[in-house]
Each structure stands twice: as C-alpha cells, then as structure tokens.
Scaffold this motif. Sequence first.
Motif, short mmCIF file in Angstrom:
data_model
loop_
_atom_site.label_atom_id
_atom_site.label_comp_id
_atom_site.label_asym_id
_atom_site.label_seq_id
_atom_site.Cartn_x
_atom_site.Cartn_y
_atom_site.Cartn_z
N UNK A 93 0.34 -1.13 0.07
CA UNK A 93 0.33 -0.07 -0.54
C UNK A 93 1.01 1.33 0.01
N UNK A 94 1.15 1.63 -1.20
CA UNK A 94 2.22 2.61 -1.12
C UNK A 94 2.01 3.51 -2.31
N UNK A 95 1.76 5.01 -2.47
CA UNK A 95 1.59 5.47 -3.10
C UNK A 95 2.97 6.65 -4.01
N UNK A 96 3.42 6.04 -3.62
CA UNK A 96 5.09 6.56 -4.11
C UNK A 96 5.40 5.51 -5.85
N UNK A 97 5.66 5.83 -6.03
CA UNK A 97 5.89 5.76 -7.39
C UNK A 97 7.32 5.22 -7.61
N UNK A 98 8.26 4.06 -7.49
CA UNK A 98 9.30 3.70 -8.59
C UNK A 98 9.13 2.64 -9.48
N UNK A 99 10.44 2.08 -10.04
CA UNK A 99 10.40 1.55 -10.86
C UNK A 99 9.21 1.06 -11.78
N UNK A 100 9.13 2.56 -12.35
CA UNK A 100 8.27 2.38 -13.47
C UNK A 100 9.14 2.30 -14.70
N UNK A 101 8.64 2.39 -16.03
CA UNK A 101 8.96 2.21 -17.27
C UNK A 101 8.73 3.69 -18.03
N UNK A 102 9.62 4.19 -19.10
CA UNK A 102 8.83 5.54 -19.78
C UNK A 102 9.58 4.99 -20.63
N UNK A 103 9.00 5.92 -21.96
CA UNK A 103 9.13 5.48 -22.79
C UNK A 103 10.36 7.40 -23.54
N UNK A 104 11.10 7.03 -24.43
CA UNK A 104 11.29 8.14 -24.63
C UNK A 104 11.49 8.50 -25.69
N UNK A 105 11.41 9.44 -27.25
CA UNK A 105 11.34 10.21 -28.10
C UNK A 105 12.15 11.28 -28.46
N UNK A 154 18.19 12.08 -21.59
CA UNK A 154 17.88 10.63 -21.03
C UNK A 154 18.92 10.04 -20.48
N UNK A 155 20.33 10.44 -20.21
CA UNK A 155 20.82 9.96 -18.97
C UNK A 155 20.58 10.28 -17.51
N UNK A 156 19.86 10.56 -17.90
CA UNK A 156 19.26 11.52 -16.23
C UNK A 156 18.06 10.89 -15.70
N UNK A 157 17.17 10.22 -16.76
CA UNK A 157 15.91 9.30 -16.43
C UNK A 157 16.80 8.26 -16.00
N UNK A 158 17.74 7.71 -16.61
CA UNK A 158 18.20 6.45 -16.56
C UNK A 158 19.06 6.49 -15.22
N UNK A 159 19.75 7.69 -14.87
CA UNK A 159 20.04 7.76 -13.48
C UNK A 159 19.26 7.35 -11.64
N UNK A 160 17.94 7.94 -12.32
CA UNK A 160 16.93 8.04 -11.73
C UNK A 160 16.03 6.12 -11.17
N UNK A 161 15.83 7.16 -9.29
CA UNK A 161 15.20 4.90 -9.69
C UNK A 161 14.27 5.41 -9.95
N UNK A 162 13.61 6.31 -9.71
CA UNK A 162 12.14 5.85 -10.63
C UNK A 162 11.84 5.31 -11.69
N UNK A 195 -3.88 6.07 -15.05
CA UNK A 195 -3.24 6.57 -14.33
C UNK A 195 -3.31 7.63 -13.51
N UNK A 196 -3.41 8.74 -13.32
CA UNK A 196 -3.86 9.85 -13.43
C UNK A 196 -2.40 10.53 -11.73
N UNK A 197 -3.27 9.59 -11.58
CA UNK A 197 -2.67 10.00 -9.35
C UNK A 197 -0.15 9.65 -10.48
N UNK A 198 -0.57 8.27 -10.59
CA UNK A 198 1.00 7.62 -10.69
C UNK A 198 1.36 8.44 -11.62
N UNK A 199 0.22 9.32 -12.98
CA UNK A 199 0.74 10.02 -13.99
C UNK A 199 1.19 11.35 -12.92
N UNK A 200 0.75 11.63 -12.12
CA UNK A 200 1.32 12.95 -11.43
C UNK A 200 2.26 12.84 -10.96
N UNK A 201 2.39 12.41 -10.71
CA UNK A 201 3.60 12.22 -9.22
C UNK A 201 5.00 11.51 -10.75
N UNK A 202 5.14 10.50 -11.42
CA UNK A 202 5.92 10.94 -12.67
C UNK A 202 6.43 12.45 -13.26
#
Lengths: 373, 369
Positions: free
Chosen positions: B41-53, B65-73, B125-132
């Motif tokens: 039960x966590x509203x934290x957002x970690x370990x999600x996948x993100x697409x980059x164009x 992009x490199x900074x995204x790769x370095x982020x634990x999110x 998933x608007x809640x998680x999306x807003x956190x992202x």
Amino acid sequence: MSMPGARFGALLVKESIQIVRDPSSILIALVLPLILLFLFGYGVSLDANVVRIGLVVEQAEGPAEDLAAAFQASRYFEVEVASDIRALEDDLVAGNIRGIVVIPATFDRDFGSADGQAAFQVIADGSEPNTANFVQNYASGVWNTWLAQQTANGEGQAPVIALAPRFWFNPELASRYFLVPGSMAIVMTLIGTLLTALVVAREWERGTMEAMMATPVGILELLLGKLIPYFVLALGSMALCTVLAVTLFGVPMRGSVPALLAISMAFLLPALGQGLLISAATKNQFVASQAALLSGFLPAFLLSGFIFEIDSMPTVIQWITVIVPARYLIASLQTVFLAGDIWALFLPNIGAMLLIGLVFFVLAARSTKKRLD
Amino acid sequence: MAGRLRALIRKELLAALRDPRSRMMLIMPPLLQLLVFSYAATLEVTNVSIGVLNRDAGRWGVEFVERLEGSPTFTEIVALQGIPQIQTAIDLRQVIAVLQIGPDFSRNIEAGQTATAQVILDGRRSNAAQIVQGYLTVIAEQIGATVDAEHGVQPLAVGPIDRNWFNPNLEYTWFTVPSLIGMITLLASLTITGLSVARERELGTFDQLMVSPLRVHEILIGKTIPPLLVGLFQATIFVLAAVFIFAIPLRGSLLLLYGSLLVYQAAVIGVGLFVSALSQTQQQAFLGSFLFAVPAILLSGFASPVENMPNWLQIVSLADPLRYFLVIVKGIFLKAMSVEQVWQNTWPLAVIAVVTLGSAALLFTKRLE
C-alpha cells in the motif's frame, strides 16, 4: 436427455429462489455496489485538492510580504497566518494543518542581492506522505510562478526547460474516472468470491451438500446450479454499476459493451472458482469468511493496481499480484471505459483470468471429490 | 454474579479459540496482512517504465535521457522510434509516460531560449502519472541549473527548502503500518463478535443463554470481553512488528495507545453486537459487518484525507470509529501526541461505544420480551 435438462432447470430455479429469499444476498449484490460506487465517486479522491497550511512571515515587508500574498492567493492552499511558528506547531500535530511555510526575516534582505541566497522553509506533515508531497509540489509551484512574475518585472530569468504535459484519456485528471471502474472489480469480487464462498460453505456446514450429492444430480450439475445464479447476479450488478458510472458520475464509456461483457465474464470464472475452492477447502462459514476476506477482497483492493501502483511494490509482492485475478480485470476495465477497445490489451488479460479460473476450478473439484470418497 | 460472569467469559473464549483452524485464522492472516499490505500500500511511484522519443541531435537531449536512466523512479527506458509507437506503448500500458524531445531542443538551450519538451502521460493512472510528471519537472530543473551554471547565469534565489516533520524521508510504511493496525483490528473484532452471536443464534443456543439466569448486560459483557482480549493480543503483535520489523519510531506513550485502543475496540465491538442483534444467520451477520467495515475504511482517511471529501461525507465520517483511531495511532507513533490531543479523538470513540453497545443491549432485551 430431456430429463437431466429439466432437472438442471429445477436446480437453477431452486438456487435462484434461495438467493432472492435471503436479504443478505441482495444487500451484497445491490446495496453494497451502490455504497461503493458512491464512496469512490464522491468520497475517495486522489486529486489535487485544497490543502490547509500555516504561514509564518517573520517580517512582512517587500518581497517577503509579496511572496506571502502569493501563497494566500493560491487556489491550492487555505492559509492560516501567524507571526511565530510555535503558534502553529500544535495544529500540525493535531492534523488541523498539513504544512507550515516559514518566510524568514532574512528573505527580504537576501532576495535580489547578488549571491542569490534568499530561501524559505516548507515544512510538511510527514505522517501523511502523499499530502506532504502535494504540499511541497504546490509550494514549489507558487514559488516558480511568483519568481516568473518577478522576471516579468525585469528582475529574473525564464526557465531553461519547460515541460508541456498532456494526459491522455483523462485530461481533467479526475481520479474518479479510474476509481469508479476499479470499484466495479471490488463489487464483482464480493459477489463472485465472498458471497459464493459463504453460501457454499454453509451448505457444507449443514450437510446439505452431502445430501445433494447422494441424489442422482451429478457433481458438475450441482456446482453449475450453484454458480450460474451468482454469475447472473454479478453481471446484473455490473450492468447497474456501469449505468450509474456513466450517467451519474460522468465516467466516459469509450469502449464497446461486448468488450465490457467479455472482460466481466472472463473475470467471473476465477472469482467464482476461488469462492468454490474456499468453501470446499474450509467447509466452515467462519473460516470461509476470513479466507475470502483475506484472499479475495483485500487483494482486490490493495494488490490489484486499483489505488496502489503494482510496479512500485517490492518484487516478491509483484509476484503475488500475478495470481490476483482483479489485477487483470482492473487494467481492462480502466481501458474499456477511458481508452476504448484495445483488444491487444484485453486478450492477454482475458487469457490470464481464464487460466487462473481453470486452476481454481480444478482445485475446487478435487477437494470436493475427496469428500465424497 | 462475578463467578457467573467469569464462567461465561471462559465459555466464550473457549468457543472462539477451541477450533485450531479458527485459532489460526485469528493470528496468521492478520500478521500476513500486515506484512504484505504494508509494503504494497504505497502511493510512491518507483520502478516504472518510461518511453523516450529523442529527435534532438545535440547534447542536452542525451543529457536528459541519461538523467532518466540514473533515476530510481524509472527502471526501464524504452527508446521509441516514431509517433505511432507512442500510441502503442501508452495504449498497452507498456509505459506510464513518454518524453518527446524535439529536434530544436539543444539549439534552443544554447541560444538561451526556453526549450520545450512534450510529456504524454497515461490518464488511466492519473495519480501515478502526476507523480511521474513531478519527477520529470525536477530533472528538467536540475538540467536548467547545470545550463545556467555553464552560461554563467547566477540563480536569483534558493527558493523553498523542503522539510518533513515526524517522517523526514517520507517513508510510506511509517504511514501504512500504524494505519493497518487500526484497519485489521477493525475487521477482526467485527467479524469475531458478529459471528459469535449469530452462530449461537443459528444453533439455537442463544435463546438458551437468554433464558438462563444471566442478565442482558452480563451476556453483553460476556460477548464483549473475548474479542476485546483477542484484539488486544493482535494489536500487541502488530505494535511489536511495527517497532522491530518495520523500525517505525514509537515516540508517544504506549499507555495512551492501549487506553485509546480499548475504547476504540469497545466502539467496534458495539457495532458488531448491534449488527448481530439484527441478523438471523451467520451469513447475514458477516455481510452486515462487512457493509459497515468497507465504508468505515474508505471514510477513515486512509485512502484519501478526510478533508478532501465533500462536506456531507465528512459529517458521515464523524460516526466512523476508525477515523479517530487513525489520528490517534499515527499521532502516538510518529508525533508523540499529548494526552489532551489523544483525548480529543478518544471521547468521540467513547460516545460511539456507548451508543452502539447501548442499542445492542436494547435490541437483545427486546428479543427477550
């Protein structure tokens, strides 16, 4: 083969009458869905909301006073002003406010000076981590807007990078739009698993199950006769929820009714199978109720991606969610309501639900047969 | 009379604990629930996948992009080739968001103009999306600061310095574990109470109890004490788990916690007795308690703060015992709440207890006549 057909028909009628006669079934199939839908439609909201905070301005003049005014004008904050933080600490402990913004006496002097040291504190109530995040994001929003205005006054700079966000499927960012379809999964779990587990466990407890088995009625017929009325009841409840979701809560229905029906029917296989398995394995109402609560309702609520992101859970728990049928239903329901008919997403989910259902039924049939020997 | 009551309590405890499977059900599931749900039960957002164009040939697009790769999110960065792929990736929930960097991104930055990057987010998933989105904004600001430093632009001000009281790192379990203590005791106490009366009623032994020399209040006490003891036992295990497994600080008074827990349990057991007084069968008692428990959990402030609800629902939630107990249990654990503040949330519980236990007694007496 008209005799078994007529017999089965009679069985269905008997089981259906039993449901209709018991007020508690109606309670679960009609009243509880309505309550759940209302609570998720009106009560539970994960949206950005007004947060009550305290504001301490140690020296109200110049930029400090200006920034304080920006906080008071923000539509995200309801602000209680004090000149000393000690006046607000009790409110933070009691939960009357969720954060305190402290603009120190030095802010005025530092702002606009060459070294750029002007700072203020945003204290959030960490016992509510989600709200704490909101407080800090809103505060940083107020700050950035205020800073940009100073820029327009000729004192600052434009941001280097601006993000242009677009939220597909739900541009209003209404959490209601995904919570209401999600709550339907809870309703279906309640009827399919909880109610079925209780009813069939009662029959075992009273011995009527064995009595029925001694009659010429086959085991398959017997179980189908029990399950079909609940299948119909759950679908009826689903239909009611859909109508209310669309008419009352304005949830868009971008997919088709056949898709919705296919998803719902696929989910009922594992849900009913689980109910049957629990009753056959426990044969006791109290234990069945606790087991259904623990393995049916709570996972559908907490482990399904309904409110909490599955990706963010620890790996071990993510594995557990793989066998939670509600997980597949919720992903599909949110899509059919908000995005449309995306069969490339529905089909794997339907497949997973049918597979889990099959396993439950095989296990349930086994533990039922064992009893017969 | 004391001996009579003691015998009754003994009988009730035996009834609740004799069957080994029921006994297991009282201890194992609550513990499992605490362990599994505390982490889930966590509203934290970690370990999600993100697409980059990324259609930018310059260094700043690569930097982003490199900074995204370095982020634990973000654990997985999916490189997309064109606009049609964005649609598929979002539609099929392969990624929660897509960052689209245009061809003039680096050029604009080098020219000292604001560079815009598009972010497409999954509103299902608007809640998680807003956190992202929030995380992406922070990364954009960090790159901005790097650019400014290179261009020799002095920042105008430091701005907000964030601090979280009571839970400095915003550990989500510090919020969920104390809350779950309240939720799980609610479910357990309700079902034990509700089912114990209803089972006797189904078997017909409740009528025997009613015609015995025992008075209504004695029967009520007899039915209240066992779930109270079971609840106290469960809560003790939870408090120990919270402190020793989850390493959650217990800053307030343990005595206050137990004192308010007793009042909370009395309120909840009152509801259980009331429901079972109305039901004819175990099934009705269970479903009736459930009908109470679900709104009680949803209106308690666990899933979303009470102050976010519409006013009429906030008024309804005043009758919810869990609402008060959540404030108390989190307050005592994290905020070292004072006696006065605990009392402010305990007296409403006492009122609820008096009302529910009183009405249950009334209903039982009526049945007797």
